[in-house]
Design an enzyme around this catalytic site. Structure first.
Site, mmCIF file in Angstrom:
data_model
loop_
_atom_site.group_PDB
_atom_site.id
_atom_site.type_symbol
_atom_site.label_atom_id
_atom_site.label_comp_id
_atom_site.label_asym_id
_atom_site.label_seq_id
_atom_site.Cartn_x
_atom_site.Cartn_y
_atom_site.Cartn_z
ATOM 1 N N GLU A 1 -1.739 0.615 -9.457
ATOM 2 C CA GLU A 1 -0.621 0.147 -9.791
ATOM 3 C C GLU A 1 0.034 1.355 -10.920
ATOM 4 O OE1 GLU A 1 -3.129 -2.008 -9.871
ATOM 5 O OE2 GLU A 1 -2.532 -3.801 -9.131
ATOM 6 N N GLY B 1 -3.209 -6.093 -5.962
ATOM 7 C CA GLY B 1 -3.476 -7.491 -5.646
ATOM 8 C C GLY B 1 -4.469 -7.885 -4.535
HETATM 9 N N1 COA Z 1 3.033 -3.194 0.180
HETATM 10 C C1 COA Z 1 3.552 -3.137 1.189
HETATM 11 N N2 COA Z 1 3.393 -2.532 2.593
HETATM 12 C C2 COA Z 1 2.131 -1.770 2.670
HETATM 13 C C3 COA Z 1 1.488 -1.799 1.466
HETATM 14 C C4 COA Z 1 1.704 -2.740 0.255
HETATM 15 N N3 COA Z 1 0.950 -2.771 -0.673
HETATM 16 N N4 COA Z 1 0.249 -1.164 1.730
HETATM 17 C C5 COA Z 1 0.505 -0.726 2.986
HETATM 18 N N5 COA Z 1 1.658 -0.830 3.635
HETATM 19 C C6 COA Z 1 2.270 -0.754 4.826
HETATM 20 C C7 COA Z 1 2.853 0.734 4.763
HETATM 21 O O1 COA Z 1 3.924 0.870 4.338
HETATM 22 C C8 COA Z 1 2.816 1.025 6.470
HETATM 23 O O2 COA Z 1 3.837 0.268 6.869
HETATM 24 P P1 COA Z 1 4.760 1.201 8.278
HETATM 25 O O3 COA Z 1 3.958 1.351 9.159
HETATM 26 O O4 COA Z 1 5.929 -0.090 8.556
HETATM 27 O O5 COA Z 1 5.314 2.274 7.199
HETATM 28 C C9 COA Z 1 1.433 -0.014 6.804
HETATM 29 O O6 COA Z 1 1.282 -0.930 5.804
HETATM 30 C C10 COA Z 1 0.143 1.026 7.143
HETATM 31 O O7 COA Z 1 -0.033 1.478 5.729
HETATM 32 P P2 COA Z 1 -0.007 3.203 5.602
HETATM 33 O O8 COA Z 1 0.137 3.765 4.276
HETATM 34 O O9 COA Z 1 0.608 3.980 6.765
HETATM 35 O O10 COA Z 1 -1.523 3.328 5.930
HETATM 36 P P3 COA Z 1 -2.429 4.364 5.301
HETATM 37 O O11 COA Z 1 -3.787 4.547 6.066
HETATM 38 O O12 COA Z 1 -1.888 5.857 5.366
HETATM 39 O O13 COA Z 1 -2.859 4.308 3.868
HETATM 40 C C11 COA Z 1 -3.330 3.111 2.095
HETATM 41 C C12 COA Z 1 -3.382 3.176 3.537
HETATM 42 C C13 COA Z 1 -3.767 1.532 1.577
HETATM 43 C C14 COA Z 1 -4.101 4.108 1.145
HETATM 44 C C15 COA Z 1 -1.873 2.906 1.586
HETATM 45 O O14 COA Z 1 -1.256 2.242 2.651
HETATM 46 C C16 COA Z 1 -1.499 2.679 0.106
HETATM 47 O O15 COA Z 1 -1.793 3.426 -0.744
HETATM 48 N N6 COA Z 1 -1.002 1.370 0.150
HETATM 49 C C17 COA Z 1 -0.477 0.858 -1.057
HETATM 50 C C18 COA Z 1 -1.619 0.308 -2.089
HETATM 51 C C19 COA Z 1 -0.940 0.042 -3.457
HETATM 52 O O16 COA Z 1 -0.426 0.669 -4.201
HETATM 53 N N7 COA Z 1 -1.213 -1.266 -3.697
HETATM 54 C C20 COA Z 1 -1.045 -1.648 -4.980
HETATM 55 C C21 COA Z 1 0.531 -2.554 -4.759
HETATM 56 S S1 COA Z 1 0.818 -3.176 -6.525
#
Ligand code: COA
Length: 258
Positions: A133, A110
């Site tokens: 996704e 998003g």
């Molecule tokens: N929805 C909800 N929470 C999210 C999020 C999302 N799309 N993306 C990140 N967060 C949260 C994590 O759960 C984490 O929360 P916590 O500290 O309470 O556990 C916090 O944000 C930090 O993210 P984290 O994953 O620990 O950081 P990272 O540097 O290890 O990884 C990303 C960064 C962006 C690679 C990883 O967060 C990720 O893959 N996010 C999802 C991306 C995604 O799939 N987006 C599409 C959704 S349809």
């Protein structure tokens, strides 16, 4: 505002998604608040342009808030997408005033879709773009399958959609997904330098650019005809007369949006 912070720079409204501990993920509150702020952008004559960015230096927006996916069924999933598209994404795209994305880190799912709904994008050199996704067994729901191929072409879009891979800012620039890549600390000044230029132009002409360009991407609408109609209509505006007079009198035009 629980999830956004707003600031003005002249006539440009800077909208910052402000959930840095969740990488600015788009939950229902963010969507509702963005929708409300966009109504202000539409209606407030003092706002001539908007910039959307994310809080912190790690993420623009890391996607829809995945915690809100729990318990969704087909009906709920479609409703989530529909509401978001109507309240935010389509509203940005159709806004008569420029809305620019200043992408300051992860723009995933998003977040990538939010950036793509904006009229154009500027990336910090640490930005990363992707539509992950498929990793969740889903596809984009906020317009990603439509706007990504419009911006970078069908083959590249399908590769990104099907692999869920991220691309860096340099690749996004090469693909035409972003207009500029700048050092992170120069991102907002670059975005503002562009909105400040646009803020000096005739507002009805800017609105016409948005409408005519998007007409060309809308099924069953003839973009060339839309362009001719708007071109013609603008001759009846005070600003078009002011523009021509100012040119002939060798002075800067003073546009009024009339
Ligand atoms: N929805 C909800 N929470 C999210 C999020 C999302 N799309 N993306 C990140 N967060 C949260 C994590 O759960 C984490 O929360 P916590 O500290 O309470 O556990 C916090 O944000 C930090 O993210 P984290 O994953 O620990 O950081 P990272 O540097 O290890 O990884 C990303 C960064 C962006 C690679 C990883 O967060 C990720 O893959 N996010 C999802 C991306 C995604 O799939 N987006 C599409 C959704 S349809």
């Amino acid at each position: 505002m629980q999830t956004l912070s707003l600031s003005y720079h002249g006539h440009t409204l800077i909208i910052t998604v402000n959930r840095p501990d969740k990488l600015n993920a788009l939950n229902k509150t963010v969507i509702a608040e963005l929708g409300g702020v966009l109504d202000d952008v539409y209606n407030n004559p003092e706002i001539k342009s908007a910039i959307i960015t994310g809080s912190g230096n790690k993420a623009f927006v890391a996607g829809a808030d995945i915690t809100e996916f729990a318990g969704l069924n087909a009906h709920g999933g479609k409703a989530l997408a529909e509401k978001g598209q109507q309240q935010v994404f389509d509203k940005i795209e159709n806004c008569s005033k420029p809305v620019v994305a200043a992408v300051n880190g992860f723009a995933l799912g998003g977040g990538c879709e939010l950036a793509m709904a904006c009229h154009f994008r500027i990336a910090a050199d640490n930005a990363k773009f992707g539509q992950p996704e498929v990793n969740l067994g889903l596809i984009p729901g906020y317009g990603g399958t439509q706007r990504l191929p419009q911006l970078i072409g069908k083959g590249r879009a399908l590769e990104l959609l099907m692999t869920g891979a991220m691309i860096d800012a340099a690749t996004a620039l090469q693909y035409g997904l972003v207009n500029y890549v700048v050092p992170a600390d120069g991102l907002m000044s670059k975005a503002l330098s562009l909105t400040e230029v646009i803020n000096t132009k005739a507002p009805l002409a800017i609105a016409g650019c948005v409408k005519a360009v998007h007409a060309g991407f809308t099924k069953n609408v003839n973009g060339y005809e839309t362009e001719m109609n708007i071109f013609g209509e603008l001759f009846d505006t005070a600003d078009a007369k002011e523009g021509a007079s100012a040119f002939l009198e060798k002075r800067q035009p003073a546009f009024k949006g009339l």
